[in-house]
Enzyme design. Sequence first.
Site, PDB file in Angstrom:
ATOM      1  N   CYS A 261     -93.084 -10.661 -98.494  1.00 31.83           N
ATOM      2  CA  CYS A 261     -92.491  -9.336 -98.326  1.00 31.83           C
ATOM      3  C   CYS A 261     -91.606  -8.955 -99.510  1.00 31.83           C
ATOM      4  O   CYS A 261     -91.349  -7.773 -99.749  1.00 31.83           O
ATOM      5  CB  CYS A 261     -91.663  -9.288 -97.043  1.00 31.83           C
ATOM      6  SG  CYS A 261     -92.588  -9.691 -95.549  1.00 31.83           S
TER       7      CYS A 261
ATOM      8  N   TRP B  68     -73.006  11.354 -80.603  1.00 35.78           N
ATOM      9  CA  TRP B  68     -74.298  11.010 -80.004  1.00 35.78           C
ATOM     10  C   TRP B  68     -75.188  10.458 -81.127  1.00 35.78           C
ATOM     11  O   TRP B  68     -75.574  11.189 -82.036  1.00 35.78           O
ATOM     12  CB  TRP B  68     -74.949  12.237 -79.364  1.00 35.78           C
ATOM     13  CG  TRP B  68     -74.409  12.537 -77.996  1.00 35.78           C
ATOM     14  CD1 TRP B  68     -73.384  13.378 -77.679  1.00 35.78           C
ATOM     15  CD2 TRP B  68     -74.868  11.983 -76.766  1.00 35.78           C
ATOM     16  NE1 TRP B  68     -73.168  13.377 -76.338  1.00 35.78           N
ATOM     17  CE2 TRP B  68     -74.070  12.530 -75.735  1.00 35.78           C
ATOM     18  CE3 TRP B  68     -75.868  11.070 -76.426  1.00 35.78           C
ATOM     19  CZ2 TRP B  68     -74.229  12.218 -74.400  1.00 35.78           C
ATOM     20  CZ3 TRP B  68     -76.040  10.739 -75.094  1.00 35.78           C
ATOM     21  CH2 TRP B  68     -75.235  11.309 -74.087  1.00 35.78           C
TER      22      TRP B  68
END
Length: 463
Positions: free
Chosen positions: A51, A444
Amino acid sequence: MDMSAARERLVVIGGDATGMSAASQARRLKGPDELEIVAFERGHFTSFSACGIPYWVGGDVDDRDDLIARTPEEHRARDIDLRLRTEVTEIDVAGGRVRARDVDSGAESWTSYDKLVIATGAGPIRPDMPGSDADGVHGVQTLDDGQALIDSLTRTRGRHAVVVGAGYIGVEMAEALIKRGYEVTVVNRGSEPMSTLDPDMGRLVREAMEGMGITMVDDAEVTKVHTGGDGRVRAVATQDAEYPADVVVLGIGVRPQTELARAAGLPLGSHGGLLTDLAMRVRGHENIWAGGDCVEVLDLVSGQERHIALGTHANKHGQVIGTNVGGGYATFPGVVGTAVSKVCDLEIARTGLREKDARRAGLQFEAVTIESTSRAGYYPNPSPMTVKMLAERRTGRLLGVQIVGREGAGKRVDIAAVALTAGMTVEQMTALDLGYAPPFSPVWDPVLVAARKATAAVRKGSS
């Protein structure tokens, strides 16, 4: 009493994440007097991070050795008989042995086993077309591949690069080549890059790539690689156009390297990967295990088998296999399909099902998309973030999340990955007690804003 007569032999095929994790874990549980371990690796390296190769090519990682977690010498110091540049060419299941060939000398020999681990990984998909194996055309799957690409870039005088495919590998390699000063063209079969996302989210990735100066050619397929008199690539052709190329990188994806297993009659799934039980034991074979990029895994959301090539899973598979080989007990229950990547400063994340995955699984769903920011709007430098969420109609069960945004976007997908694993509904997610302070998120969190909108959509769809 002759203790050597009671000693078992474990043979491991493949020296990267799964194979050497399995060997190391088995060695922790059983000493050399109980278990002999022989590992075959056809390349030059062990226990490396595939990776990390795009970041090495792009210069973010300075040295190849930084990508190596454990060297061959370290493995051998733990009484693991590691044989580099040795390729297993045949598995004799009935005879309990493998045939291996020395890559440099060509010499072959048989090695018997009591227990076998198959960790042959996956290989880059090469298009079936003229010139796909020409000098200057590179797959990027191993450190040997990465070194070959860097050597090729060093030798090449021209500055045109073509990346074939726009999945994770293609996108990351396109950025790496831009950083090295190349003019980069990405040829993509799909309508948008990143087919692991829905097209509406992939469009955000394309816009970011074009903003970096990358030329995106969508809905196109490479049909031929043109070479010069020296046999080296000079251009790639699609049905409609031709693009100059001094180097070509294949980013189409990978497929399980299971030719050995197929020839040995071992069970393969619809994606070509080996099929195992929860203990990572090859189905129907008591003393053979398999893991990593050469196996198929259970998708916990859809209930179907998938092939997902990721180092996170490969290392977990190795731990499970090594524990079971060493006399313990462990299982790998499955995945939810979480992945994260980046192109420049754009972070790309997904987990669970895309719209087409949900349809294929026979699920009815609601899909919502919201725009938010990474932190409170009044705090300096908030960055935009787009969150897409899928929820099952009537039940409200979370099915999938995709996030594209700047700093702070990518790892938010882990909230959804945990919720998927727990089988939560989107309404339950709205009550999650997530960390909050203005530098980290709005009051939020964007994921919870998406959950609220998905909850409303489910309720409306059920009324």
